[in-house]
Design a protein around this motif. Sequence first.
Motif, PDB file in Angstrom:
ATOM      1  N   ALA A 163      86.390 -71.344  69.540  1.00 38.61           N
ATOM      2  CA  ALA A 163      86.804 -71.882  70.840  1.00 38.61           C
ATOM      3  C   ALA A 163      85.834 -72.956  71.325  1.00 38.61           C
ATOM      4  CB  ALA A 163      86.893 -70.761  71.870  1.00 38.61           C
ATOM      5  N   ALA A 164      86.384 -74.042  71.810  1.00 39.00           N
ATOM      6  CA  ALA A 164      85.632 -75.152  72.407  1.00 39.00           C
ATOM      7  C   ALA A 164      84.825 -75.964  71.393  1.00 39.00           C
ATOM      8  CB  ALA A 164      84.722 -74.665  73.528  1.00 39.00           C
ATOM      9  N   ASP A 165      85.030 -75.741  70.110  1.00 41.16           N
ATOM     10  CA  ASP A 165      84.351 -76.543  69.087  1.00 41.16           C
ATOM     11  C   ASP A 165      85.366 -77.549  68.534  1.00 41.16           C
ATOM     12  OD1 ASP A 165      83.118 -77.651  66.880  1.00 41.16           O
ATOM     13  OD2 ASP A 165      82.258 -75.759  66.178  1.00 41.16           O
ATOM     14  N   PRO A 166      85.211 -78.824  68.883  1.00 44.78           N
ATOM     15  CA  PRO A 166      86.194 -79.826  68.432  1.00 44.78           C
ATOM     16  C   PRO A 166      86.318 -79.914  66.917  1.00 44.78           C
ATOM     17  CG  PRO A 166      84.783 -80.723  70.156  1.00 44.78           C
ATOM     18  CD  PRO A 166      84.183 -79.414  69.753  1.00 44.78           C
ATOM     19  N   GLY A 173      92.971 -78.869  71.162  1.00 47.40           N
ATOM     20  CA  GLY A 173      91.826 -78.109  71.657  1.00 47.40           C
ATOM     21  C   GLY A 173      92.082 -76.624  71.793  1.00 47.40           C
ATOM     22  N   ILE A 174      93.234 -76.153  71.365  1.00 44.95           N
ATOM     23  CA  ILE A 174      93.617 -74.741  71.513  1.00 44.95           C
ATOM     24  C   ILE A 174      93.772 -74.049  70.170  1.00 44.95           C
ATOM     25  CG2 ILE A 174      95.432 -73.181  72.336  1.00 44.95           C
ATOM     26  CD1 ILE A 174      96.041 -75.231  74.534  1.00 44.95           C
ATOM     27  N   HIS A 175      94.412 -74.740  69.234  1.00 38.24           N
ATOM     28  CA  HIS A 175      94.728 -74.121  67.951  1.00 38.24           C
ATOM     29  C   HIS A 175      93.712 -74.515  66.883  1.00 38.24           C
ATOM     30  CE1 HIS A 175      98.628 -74.149  70.103  1.00 38.24           C
ATOM     31  NE2 HIS A 175      98.719 -72.938  69.570  1.00 38.24           N
ATOM     32  N   PRO A 176      93.247 -73.552  66.103  1.00 36.85           N
ATOM     33  CA  PRO A 176      92.225 -73.845  65.101  1.00 36.85           C
ATOM     34  C   PRO A 176      92.768 -74.643  63.917  1.00 36.85           C
ATOM     35  CG  PRO A 176      92.947 -71.573  64.899  1.00 36.85           C
ATOM     36  CD  PRO A 176      93.597 -72.121  66.146  1.00 36.85           C
ATOM     37  N   THR A 177      91.872 -75.378  63.292  1.00 33.80           N
ATOM     38  CA  THR A 177      92.168 -76.003  62.012  1.00 33.80           C
ATOM     39  C   THR A 177      92.049 -74.939  60.923  1.00 33.80           C
ATOM     40  OG1 THR A 177      89.845 -76.527  61.654  1.00 33.80           O
ATOM     41  CG2 THR A 177      91.167 -78.197  62.788  1.00 33.80           C
ATOM     42  N   ALA A 178      92.318 -75.334  59.679  1.00 30.62           N
ATOM     43  CA  ALA A 178      92.154 -74.401  58.564  1.00 30.62           C
ATOM     44  C   ALA A 178      90.714 -73.894  58.499  1.00 30.62           C
ATOM     45  CB  ALA A 178      92.553 -75.075  57.256  1.00 30.62           C
ATOM     46  N   GLY A 180      88.715 -73.681  61.021  1.00 28.00           N
ATOM     47  CA  GLY A 180      88.559 -72.791  62.162  1.00 28.00           C
ATOM     48  C   GLY A 180      89.085 -71.396  61.865  1.00 28.00           C
ATOM     49  N   VAL A 181      90.209 -71.328  61.196  1.00 28.39           N
ATOM     50  CA  VAL A 181      90.773 -70.029  60.812  1.00 28.39           C
ATOM     51  C   VAL A 181      89.812 -69.297  59.875  1.00 28.39           C
ATOM     52  CG1 VAL A 181      92.643 -68.871  59.591  1.00 28.39           C
ATOM     53  CG2 VAL A 181      93.153 -70.760  61.155  1.00 28.39           C
ATOM     54  N   ALA A 182      89.180 -70.037  58.990  1.00 25.04           N
ATOM     55  CA  ALA A 182      88.211 -69.423  58.077  1.00 25.04           C
ATOM     56  C   ALA A 182      87.057 -68.779  58.852  1.00 25.04           C
ATOM     57  CB  ALA A 182      87.679 -70.463  57.093  1.00 25.04           C
ATOM     58  N   VAL A 183      86.624 -69.423  59.924  1.00 21.76           N
ATOM     59  CA  VAL A 183      85.566 -68.851  60.770  1.00 21.76           C
ATOM     60  C   VAL A 183      86.081 -67.588  61.461  1.00 21.76           C
ATOM     61  CG1 VAL A 183      84.126 -69.257  62.812  1.00 21.76           C
ATOM     62  CG2 VAL A 183      84.400 -71.058  61.099  1.00 21.76           C
ATOM     63  N   MET A 184      87.316 -67.624  61.942  1.00 20.64           N
ATOM     64  CA  MET A 184      87.909 -66.456  62.566  1.00 20.64           C
ATOM     65  C   MET A 184      87.955 -65.280  61.594  1.00 20.64           C
ATOM     66  SD  MET A 184      91.060 -68.415  64.493  1.00 20.64           S
ATOM     67  CE  MET A 184      91.916 -66.908  64.996  1.00 20.64           C
ATOM     68  N   VAL A 185      88.374 -65.550  60.373  1.00 23.43           N
ATOM     69  CA  VAL A 185      88.481 -64.498  59.359  1.00 23.43           C
ATOM     70  C   VAL A 185      87.107 -63.907  59.057  1.00 23.43           C
ATOM     71  CG1 VAL A 185      88.972 -64.066  56.918  1.00 23.43           C
ATOM     72  CG2 VAL A 185      90.606 -65.345  58.313  1.00 23.43           C
ATOM     73  N   GLU A 186      86.130 -64.768  58.889  1.00 22.28           N
ATOM     74  CA  GLU A 186      84.778 -64.288  58.590  1.00 22.28           C
ATOM     75  C   GLU A 186      84.248 -63.386  59.711  1.00 22.28           C
ATOM     76  OE1 GLU A 186      80.334 -66.040  57.392  1.00 22.28           O
ATOM     77  OE2 GLU A 186      81.933 -67.407  58.037  1.00 22.28           O
ATOM     78  N   GLY A 187      84.555 -63.757  60.948  1.00 23.11           N
ATOM     79  CA  GLY A 187      84.059 -62.987  62.075  1.00 23.11           C
ATOM     80  C   GLY A 187      84.702 -61.629  62.205  1.00 23.11           C
ATOM     81  N   ILE A 188      86.003 -61.571  62.017  1.00 19.13           N
ATOM     82  CA  ILE A 188      86.746 -60.327  62.255  1.00 19.13           C
ATOM     83  C   ILE A 188      86.737 -59.396  61.052  1.00 19.13           C
ATOM     84  CG2 ILE A 188      89.051 -61.036  61.476  1.00 19.13           C
ATOM     85  CD1 ILE A 188      90.175 -59.763  64.038  1.00 19.13           C
ATOM     86  N   LEU A 189      86.330 -59.887  59.893  1.00 14.69           N
ATOM     87  CA  LEU A 189      86.448 -59.137  58.650  1.00 14.69           C
ATOM     88  C   LEU A 189      85.814 -57.738  58.693  1.00 14.69           C
ATOM     89  CD1 LEU A 189      87.739 -59.514  55.876  1.00 14.69           C
ATOM     90  CD2 LEU A 189      85.586 -60.471  55.062  1.00 14.69           C
ATOM     91  N   PRO A 190      84.595 -57.575  59.216  1.00 14.96           N
ATOM     92  CA  PRO A 190      84.027 -56.220  59.243  1.00 14.96           C
ATOM     93  C   PRO A 190      84.880 -55.226  60.034  1.00 14.96           C
ATOM     94  CG  PRO A 190      82.295 -57.850  59.601  1.00 14.96           C
ATOM     95  CD  PRO A 190      83.603 -58.582  59.678  1.00 14.96           C
ATOM     96  N   GLN A 191      85.450 -55.660  61.143  1.00  8.11           N
ATOM     97  CA  GLN A 191      86.293 -54.758  61.922  1.00  8.11           C
ATOM     98  C   GLN A 191      87.617 -54.476  61.225  1.00  8.11           C
ATOM     99  OE1 GLN A 191      84.457 -52.969  63.752  1.00  8.11           O
ATOM    100  NE2 GLN A 191      85.538 -53.164  65.694  1.00  8.11           N
ATOM    101  N   VAL A 192      88.115 -55.453  60.477  1.00  7.96           N
ATOM    102  CA  VAL A 192      89.338 -55.210  59.708  1.00  7.96           C
ATOM    103  C   VAL A 192      89.067 -54.167  58.620  1.00  7.96           C
ATOM    104  CG1 VAL A 192      91.093 -56.225  58.209  1.00  7.96           C
ATOM    105  CG2 VAL A 192      90.265 -57.495  60.195  1.00  7.96           C
TER     106      VAL A 192
END
Length: 200
Positions: A163-166, A173-178, A180-192
């Motif tokens: 969020a908020a990283d161009p 400014g709302i939807h992630p790039t590919a 960005g999605v990779a960062v999301m996946v890396e972050g949530i992976l332990p909880q998944v």
Amino acid sequence: MLLAGLIGRPGPAWADTVRLLAFGDSLTAGYNLPQEAAFPVQLEQALRDRGHDVTVLNGGVSGDTTAGGRARLDWVLAQDPDAAIVALGGNDGLRGLDPADTRANLTAIVTRFQDAGIPVLIAGMKAPPNLGRDYGQAFNSVFPDVAEETGALLYPFFLEGVAADPALNQPDGIHPTADGVAVMVEGILPQVEALLDRVE
């Protein structure tokens, strides 16, 4: 004889592919991205790279709110998931919807999954700062509160690190790039992975 001895033996618990539902909005659906870059596809690949036999089902509908998600629960349950990531609420915040309604809808969604024996991970969202402090506090508290009340797992912010990283977002400014999605996946992976541990 060996073959005969093996026939009829129950297979190990991990022999069946786990069906993980990513239930959300455009952030899950992969808005304006090629299919292979969408969150469910990238998450499935990351999980398989870590040795998990998982298929991630894309249950994202662009523009969906928690009310919309609640209304289509019968449809997603018909896909017979073994576990679910609930990543709804972003559009509630963008539209300034009443946090009490978001809370009620999210609680209903989570408990419906749990009643069907499907463990849940809530991917939380944060209110846009332009809606003010009071709204932000009320909205932001919904996700941890529902997780605590239902016993669901929680990843506090689905867009953490994005969020908020161009550099990681599309021009809106709302939807992630590919990336960005990779960062999301890396972050949530332990909880998944913790969610997968709850699959019986």
